[in-house]
Design an enzyme around this catalytic site. Structure first.
Site, PDB file in Angstrom:
ATOM      1  N   HIS A  55      44.266  40.129  43.265  1.00 34.95           N
ATOM      2  CA  HIS A  55      44.175  39.528  41.930  1.00 34.95           C
ATOM      3  C   HIS A  55      44.161  38.012  42.137  1.00 34.95           C
ATOM      4  O   HIS A  55      45.210  37.386  42.238  1.00 34.95           O
ATOM      5  CB  HIS A  55      45.359  39.957  41.058  1.00 34.95           C
ATOM      6  CG  HIS A  55      45.502  41.438  40.972  1.00 34.95           C
ATOM      7  ND1 HIS A  55      46.717  42.076  40.905  1.00 34.95           N
ATOM      8  CD2 HIS A  55      44.574  42.420  40.959  1.00 34.95           C
ATOM      9  CE1 HIS A  55      46.521  43.382  40.855  1.00 34.95           C
ATOM     10  NE2 HIS A  55      45.222  43.616  40.891  1.00 34.95           N
ATOM     11  N   ILE A  56      42.981  37.460  42.229  1.00 38.24           N
ATOM     12  CA  ILE A  56      42.825  36.068  42.677  1.00 38.24           C
ATOM     13  C   ILE A  56      42.970  35.139  41.475  1.00 38.24           C
ATOM     14  O   ILE A  56      42.182  35.205  40.531  1.00 38.24           O
ATOM     15  CB  ILE A  56      41.457  35.891  43.353  1.00 38.24           C
ATOM     16  CG1 ILE A  56      41.298  36.910  44.485  1.00 38.24           C
ATOM     17  CG2 ILE A  56      41.302  34.465  43.875  1.00 38.24           C
ATOM     18  CD1 ILE A  56      39.910  36.953  45.094  1.00 38.24           C
TER      19      ILE A  56
END
Ligand SMILES: Cc1cc2nc3c(=O)[nH]c(=O)nc-3n(C[C@H](O)[C@H](O)[C@H](O)COP(=O)(O)OP(=O)(O)OC[C@H]3O[C@@H](n4cnc5c(N)ncnc54)[C@H](O)[C@@H]3O)c2cc1C
Ligand code: SF4
Lengths: 544, 181
Positions: free
Chosen positions: A478-479
């Site tokens: 989950h950047i």
């Protein structure tokens, strides 16, 4: 008017963030040109790649998506020196994402937790991290739109919904998916400890077709690909966008953002797969390359007016890289749980992410992974040297009686967690991303005093005879954070509409803008931000 | 199909014929392959291949697909220099014991090369692969025997076994019977 070299709106990247904005702009009557680094492939090809991959690497989420030389993305099994992502610091920012038309939702799990009102005010409430530039109530209508756009199913019972605080102004478009036997049992077990394992809100068609895609039928293959597209992925939107008039250029890697004398964005430049350069001009530009590729592209695009890179007068581009650092508990139980019936993630304990302890340490979200266990246990069972009936029974027992519980943690925005350009170059000669990363004491303390004890308590309540804990923090993919949002242009990259402070016609929506990410999977928030940016763009075009 | 969309009847006839044709081809292909597995893989001689299936049936008490067996045998021929000799040796041990199941003779296979090879053959059928590694050869996915041991309750990922939202079911105890395969 759209041509192959110009459009009203130029969008770089065809992931979920790019496609929802594209559709919004097309529906508002504007021409849209999308530039995509990777190839366009069929679902059948991806499914075949997956089925033909060896059992031992089926857990590698990139295995079905070999990257093209011109559009590298992280692939499992690479030597560190050859890998696309370069790391420094105590923890590896070891992400995976897909540079194909449709982007990384090809292999996402579809879990779609909203943030809570408290998550967006962690500095005001707990004195740590950064507050969001606006509150939950501002984001709420965009969450509703996201839930309807992607087709996110979830419970109708308010007590089973997340978050419990704040408004929910509309129900989910589809009911929650049913629990598997393992999930039913896990829910009962954690209830005895006082925890509520609630149905995941997820981008999966529940009991009915939605948006031209079929109902989920429990293939248990959501990661790395849903064979029937019952799970939303952005690839499913591309044909519709083309029908609405979008132009889509694939195998086209944007490497430079060009500014005018007024410091507006004038054009973007891309290399095709033959290393030929092309220039695309437009009125509004959207960078939707994801939270890691966006900062890389901005840092690569220096000019006299922007010596530190585009949108980077604050020096915040590439800083504050976040994720949800995760630890897993692989539990062997006496009685069977039978993971692997239905979708791969279907429930979670979210309440452990909230509390006044957040002034001291992070919160954590616990989930029961519902992947069929055969591929995790077969080799171990075979190594026992059993044959015949004993081997069959051992595989069956280990499949039924092992389970993975994952604790995903909240990390704080820290400017030292930073993406820069590596000296190493990719196939096109472009710099590889290099990320310095440390999950930080906030997370480590949580693990020591909070999430590890809870995880062990859960495992014991499940009847564990053995617990294996992952030795380090893994990435949740989950950047977030690298083009952080704020009201103050001196310490943030984008404004409340994900518009670059430095360039009035450049939008950088998605995970990069998130100022705090809490514990829950964040794509729903990325998309909500994209829709909000889209509204601002429609307004801006009206005034243009 | 799209080209015929102005002619719904034609489309229907064509698509049905297409389906029947492809069905017939598929059936013929399956039959040919199972009756005569060597047609697909000329590299392994027929004798060695049927010996390999004989050995496999001794090591594994289940029905085995000869197409998968042909692929395993082909890899085994390349990886084990003494492939034919080991086949004969293990089969001879089983015959001497008049073995009906693997349990009847496995303990008599001497430790070392022969025992390792027997384990590898079992490994190949159960995992569908030549090894645990990234560069393993894949013999089959959906017919790997690991999935057969749980086929009464679990799907083989990417192949659904239930309908929309129809996977609620009681939690099977370990005492439930093993599926027949
Ligand atoms: C295994 C896995 C499971 C996940 N599960 C979940 C989950 O359950 N829930 C959740 O919320 N999130 C999940 N995620 C995260 C989710 O996939 C991402 O948050 C989401 O896809 C981000 O969307 P995006 O549009 O910003 O970027 P992407 O989907 O990555 O799309 C970016 C696009 O830009 C293109 N691009 C990149 N660089 C360039 C360039 N220079 N020029 C042109 N085009 C370019 C790429 O090719 C790509 O198509 C998961 C991720 C992984 C890897
Ligand atoms: S469970 Fe199966 S049908 Fe449902 S989303 Fe996952 S892969 Fe698709």
């Amino acid at each position: 008017m759209v041509t192959k070299t110009s459009a009203d709106v130029v969008i770089v990247g065809t992931g979920v963030v790019g496609v929802v904005i594209a559709e919004q702009m097309l529906d508002a009557g504007h021409s849209v040109l999308m530039i995509e680094a990777g190839p366009r492939v069929s679902r059948a090809e991806v499914v075949e790649n997956w089925r033909n991959s060896p059992l031992g690497v089926k857990g590698d989420t990139s295995v079905a998506y070999p990257s093209r030389p011109w559009a590298p993305h992280p692939m499992g099994g690479e030597k560190p020196e050859d890998a696309y992502l370069q790391f420094s610091g105590p923890d590896a920012y070891d992400q995976t994402f897909i540079r194909y038309a449709g982007g990384s939702t090809w292999h996402w799990a579809g879990t779609s937790w909203r943030l809570t009102p408290e998550d967006m005010r962690i500095n005001s409430l707990y004195g740590v991290g950064r507050d969001w530039a606006f509150d939950y109530e501002t984001l709420e209508p965009y969450y509703v739109r996201t839930e309807h756009k992607l087709g996110i199913c979830g419970p109708a019972d308010r007590t089973q919904q997340w978050p419990q605080t704040g408004t929910r102004s509309a129900p989910y478009p589809m009911p929650a998916l049913p629990f598997s036997p393992g999930e039913v049992k896990f829910t009962e077990v954690v209830k005895t400890l006082g925890y509520n394992n609630i149905p995941v809100a997820q981008a999966r068609n529940s009991g009915m077709p939605y948006d031209g895609r079929p109902a989920c039928c429990g293939n248990n293959n959501c990661v790395p690909v849903c064979p029937v597209a019952a799970k939303y992925d952005a690839e499913t939107a591309l044909h519709r966008l083309e029908k609405k008039g979008a132009t889509l250029l694939v195998d086209s890697v944007v490497y430079k953002v060009e500014t005018s004398a007024q410091n507006k964005i004038e054009a973007v430049h891309f290399y095709d797969q033959h290393k030929q350069s092309h220039r695309i001009s437009g009125k509004l530009f959207v960078l939707a390359c994801n939270g890691l590729e966006n900062p890389k592209l901005l840092l690569m695009s220096t000019d006299d007016r922007n010596p530190n890179g585009i949108a980077n007068s604050s020096d915040q581009v590439g800083r504050n890289m976040m994720d949800h650092p995760a630890r897993s508990f692989t539990v062997t139980t006496k009685e069977p749980f039978w993971s692997g019936i239905g979708p791969v993630v279907n429930s979670g304990i979210m309440e452990t992410s909230q509390g006044s302890f957040r002034s001291e340490h992070a919160g954590a979200y616990f989930r029961y992974n519902n992947f069929a266990r055969n591929r995790f246990v077969t080799f171990a069972a075979l190594k026992k040297g059993l044959v015949g009936k004993a081997l069959d029974e051992e595989i069956r027992r280990m499949t039924a009686c092992t389970a993975d519980i994952v604790a995903a943690h909240e990390i704080l925005a820290d400017p030292n967690n930073r993406l820069t350009l590596s000296d190493k170059k990719d196939w096109l000669g472009l710099p590889k991303p290099s990320i310095h990363y440390d999950v930080g004491d906030y997370v480590r303390k949580c693990w020591e005093v909070y999430s590890q004890p809870i995880g062990k308590q859960i495992a014991e309540a499940m009847g564990a005879t053995d617990i294996k804990i992952s030795p380090k923090f893994n990435n949740s993919k989950h950047i977030m954070g690298g083009t952080i949002m704020g009201k103050d242009a001196s310490n943030s990259v984008v404004d409340v509409d994900c518009r670059a402070h430095d360039h009035e016609n450049l939008f950088i929506p998605g995970g990069g803008a998130m100022a705090a990410g809490a514990c829950g999977n964040s794509t729903i928030t990325m998309v909500a931000l994209a829709l909000k940016a889209g509204d601002a763009m429609v307004d801006q075009m009206r005034g243009a | 199909m799209t080209r015929q969309s102005n002619d719904p009847n034609g489309k229907l006839v064509m698509s049905r014929r297409g389906m029947l044709l492809s069905g017939a081809t598929l059936l013929a292909g399956t039959l040919a392959a199972s009756l005569c597995p060597t047609i697909s893989l000329a590299a392994v001689d027929t004798g060695a291949q049927s010996r390999f299936m004989q050995l496999s049936s001794l090591l594994i008490n289940h029905q085995l697909n000869p197409d998968v067996g042909a692929r395993i045998a082909e890899t085994a021929t390349g990886e084990y220099k003494n492939f034919a000799g080991m086949l004969d040796a293990i089969i001879a041990i089983a015959e001497q014991k008049q073995a009906k199941t693997v349990e009847d003779f496995f303990g008599d296979i001497p430790e070392g090369e022969l025992r390792d090879f027997a384990h590898w053959v079992i490994f190949a059928w159960y995992s569908g692969c030549s090894s645990e590694k990234r560069n393993a050869k894949v013999f089959t996915y959906e017919e790997a025997l690991t999935f057969k041991t749980t086929s009464d309750i679990l799907t083989i990922p990417s192949y659904g076994i239930s309908g929309p939202n129809l996977w609620t079911r009681p939690n099977l105890p370990l005492s439930a019977p093993m599926p027949t395969f």
